[in-house]
Scaffold this active site. Structure first.
Site, PDB file in Angstrom:
ATOM      1  N   ASP A 136      -5.312  -6.814   6.087  1.00  0.00           N
ATOM      2  CA  ASP A 136      -6.517  -6.088   5.683  1.00  0.00           C
ATOM      3  C   ASP A 136      -7.591  -7.080   5.230  1.00  0.00           C
ATOM      4  O   ASP A 136      -8.736  -7.076   5.707  1.00  0.00           O
ATOM      5  CB  ASP A 136      -6.120  -5.157   4.513  1.00  0.00           C
ATOM      6  CG  ASP A 136      -7.223  -4.194   4.109  1.00  0.00           C
ATOM      7  OD1 ASP A 136      -8.259  -4.165   4.786  1.00  0.00           O
ATOM      8  OD2 ASP A 136      -7.030  -3.483   3.107  1.00  0.00           O
ATOM      9  N   TYR A 164       0.828  -1.211   0.000  1.00  0.00           N
ATOM     10  CA  TYR A 164       0.000   0.000   0.000  1.00  0.00           C
ATOM     11  C   TYR A 164       0.862   1.262   0.000  1.00  0.00           C
ATOM     12  O   TYR A 164       0.383   2.354  -0.266  1.00  0.00           O
ATOM     13  CB  TYR A 164      -0.957   0.033   1.190  1.00  0.00           C
ATOM     14  CG  TYR A 164      -2.026  -1.045   1.178  1.00  0.00           C
ATOM     15  CD1 TYR A 164      -2.177  -1.893   0.087  1.00  0.00           C
ATOM     16  CD2 TYR A 164      -2.879  -1.210   2.259  1.00  0.00           C
ATOM     17  CE1 TYR A 164      -3.144  -2.878   0.082  1.00  0.00           C
ATOM     18  CE2 TYR A 164      -3.856  -2.193   2.251  1.00  0.00           C
ATOM     19  CZ  TYR A 164      -3.982  -3.029   1.165  1.00  0.00           C
ATOM     20  OH  TYR A 164      -4.938  -4.007   1.160  1.00  0.00           O
ATOM     21  N   ASP A 221     -10.981  -8.625   7.603  1.00  0.00           N
ATOM     22  CA  ASP A 221     -12.357  -8.402   7.142  1.00  0.00           C
ATOM     23  C   ASP A 221     -13.098  -9.730   6.985  1.00  0.00           C
ATOM     24  O   ASP A 221     -14.274  -9.836   7.321  1.00  0.00           O
ATOM     25  CB  ASP A 221     -12.358  -7.661   5.791  1.00  0.00           C
ATOM     26  CG  ASP A 221     -12.595  -6.173   5.975  1.00  0.00           C
ATOM     27  OD1 ASP A 221     -12.222  -5.651   7.048  1.00  0.00           O
ATOM     28  OD2 ASP A 221     -13.130  -5.533   5.053  1.00  0.00           O
ATOM     29  N   ASP A 274      -3.109 -18.187   1.607  1.00  0.00           N
ATOM     30  CA  ASP A 274      -4.254 -18.858   0.983  1.00  0.00           C
ATOM     31  C   ASP A 274      -4.808 -19.933   1.899  1.00  0.00           C
ATOM     32  O   ASP A 274      -6.025 -20.077   2.079  1.00  0.00           O
ATOM     33  CB  ASP A 274      -3.878 -19.434  -0.394  1.00  0.00           C
ATOM     34  CG  ASP A 274      -2.457 -19.984  -0.450  1.00  0.00           C
ATOM     35  OD1 ASP A 274      -1.709 -19.810   0.532  1.00  0.00           O
ATOM     36  OD2 ASP A 274      -2.091 -20.606  -1.461  1.00  0.00           O
ATOM     37  N   LYS A 302       3.469 -15.436   2.283  1.00  0.00           N
ATOM     38  CA  LYS A 302       3.389 -16.155   1.005  1.00  0.00           C
ATOM     39  C   LYS A 302       4.839 -16.427   0.614  1.00  0.00           C
ATOM     40  O   LYS A 302       5.310 -16.040  -0.450  1.00  0.00           O
ATOM     41  CB  LYS A 302       2.642 -15.268  -0.024  1.00  0.00           C
ATOM     42  CG  LYS A 302       2.289 -15.968  -1.310  1.00  0.00           C
ATOM     43  CD  LYS A 302       1.183 -17.001  -1.180  1.00  0.00           C
ATOM     44  CE  LYS A 302       0.970 -17.731  -2.485  1.00  0.00           C
ATOM     45  NZ  LYS A 302       0.128 -18.924  -2.359  1.00  0.00           N
TER      46      LYS A 302
END
Ligand code: NAD
Length: 353
Positions: free
Chosen positions: A244, A141, A248, A220, A188
């Site tokens: 993030d 980000y 959620d 994942d 990852k």
């Protein structure tokens, strides 16, 4: 103890839920013999209307002189124009940056009394109590980004440094020491170089925390296990983007967005505490807002900025107690049944403390 708390109600239901949370903090102060001074300041849409900017200098000045910041929410129909040069959420980004708040903590817990409002099967929800520790100021980000050529390709870069990963890992391990002593580090590492650095660094920091168990989970597989065995997680530490998305995903376990608190912490004692939800303009001003997320954010404020663990636990137990006793706000009540207003629910929590 004496403490100064800056209160930033912001817009919409931000005003109602921060009033409720301040009421609860005032009750804590009188019950435990503390002196909390509250100073209100502007942020978000209301700040734009009054001063032309989403975070006036005066707000920052006040916040700098305080021990903690309690925030409601920002935004609303009036300011919902993505191309406007001044926007309410700029206030949020600016205040996080100003105080170097690099760690975002989001606890997610299922209350037995509310399990029916979650889309997951009841047997899966039993004992769900996890804490997301999300890196907030680095990663993709904030990496370089560019559209190339005629706009037919674009890239963003994920960059992490060892100190950035170290400091977030320390926060996660310390938090785990006060909980069930288990950290799941999400990455990852099988594909991304930045995530191999993440894994190596978290493993190294773990050497300081022999009492905490560490697992590395690929993002994942973590997304899947959150649904198939949510109760097995304690603390999850993740990069900005993975944290993030996964936090959620997990927010639905709590039954309503109105239930969830958060804390944003940096190297100093001062932290920013806010419910996860937005300003909910659809229900603003009607007494329908669930103040639980804001009240539990106030509990996190007591814990992390004021080191008042017993008081934090008392607030959390009071919330659980009133829910067990059947108190409901509009969002968590069965269709057609009666419910408490925002201030009535806060009063019930105060009575339990
Ligand atoms: P929202 O979280 O405000 O609302 C989503 C839905 O959940 C709405 O139906 C709302 O009524 C309900 N809801 C939210 N909080 C609730 C509560 N405490 N009690 C009961 N019901 C609750 O998200 P949105 O509708 O996408 O956004 C509305 C505005 O809030 C937008 O302007 C957005 O930019 C802003 N926003 C601000 C923040 C923040 O300040 N941190 C976060 C998200 C959205």
């Amino acid at each position: 103890m004496k403490a100064r708390i800056t209160v930033l109600p912001g817009d919409g239901i931000g005003v109602e839920v921060t009033t409720a949370a301040v009421d609860v903090l005032q009750k804590v102060a009188s019950r435990y013999g503390h002196e909390f001074e509250f100073n209100e300041a502007l942020i978000g849409g209301i700040a734009i209307d009054k001063t032309g900017t989403a975070l006036p200098d005066e707000t920052l000045r006040q916040a700098e002189q305080s021990d903690a910041i309690l925030l409601g929410a920002v935004g609303g129909y009036k300011w919902d124009n993505p191309s406007a040069p001044v926007r309410p959420e700029q206030g949020l980004l600016k205040i996080r940056k100003h105080f170097g708040l690099f760690a975002n903590l989001r606890p997610v817990k299922t209350y037995p009394a509310l399990a029916q409002y979650s889309p997951l099967r009841l047997d899966l929800l039993d004992g769900v109590d996890m804490l997301f520790v999300r890196e907030l100021t680095g990663g993709i980000y904030f990496g370089s980004r560019q559209e190339q050529g005629d706009g037919d390709s674009a890239y963003d870069t994920e960059l992490y440094t060892v100190p950035e990963v170290e400091r977030i890992a320390h926060i996660a391990f310390r938090a785990a020491q006060g909980r069930r002593k288990k950290v799941s580090s999400v990455d990852k590492a099988n594909v991304l170089a930045s995530m191999r650095l993440w894994r190596k660094t978290v493993t190294k920091v773990h050497e300081d925390y022999a009492d905490v168990q560490l697992d590395h989970v690929l993002v994942d597989s973590c997304a899947m296990h959150l649904i198939t065995r949510p109760a097995s997680f304690d603390v999850l530490v993740a990069s900005n983007m993975f944290g993030d998305i996964l936090s959620d995903e997990a927010s639905v376990f709590a039954g309503s967005l109105g239930m969830l608190p958060s804390a944003s912490l940096g190297a100093e004692r001062i932290g920013l505490y806010e419910p996860v939800h937005g300003s909910a303009p659809d229900i603003a001003g009607q007494g329908k807002a669930n103040p639980t997320g804001a009240i539990l954010s106030a509990a996190m404020l007591l814990r992390y900025s004021l080191s008042l663990e017993a008081e934090a636990k008392a607030v959390e137990a009071a919330v659980e107690g009133v829910l067990d006793g059947g108190a409901r706000t509009a969002d968590i009540s069965a269709r057609g049944s009666s419910y408490l207003s925002t201030s009535e629910f806060a009063q019930a929590v105060k009575d339990k403390i």
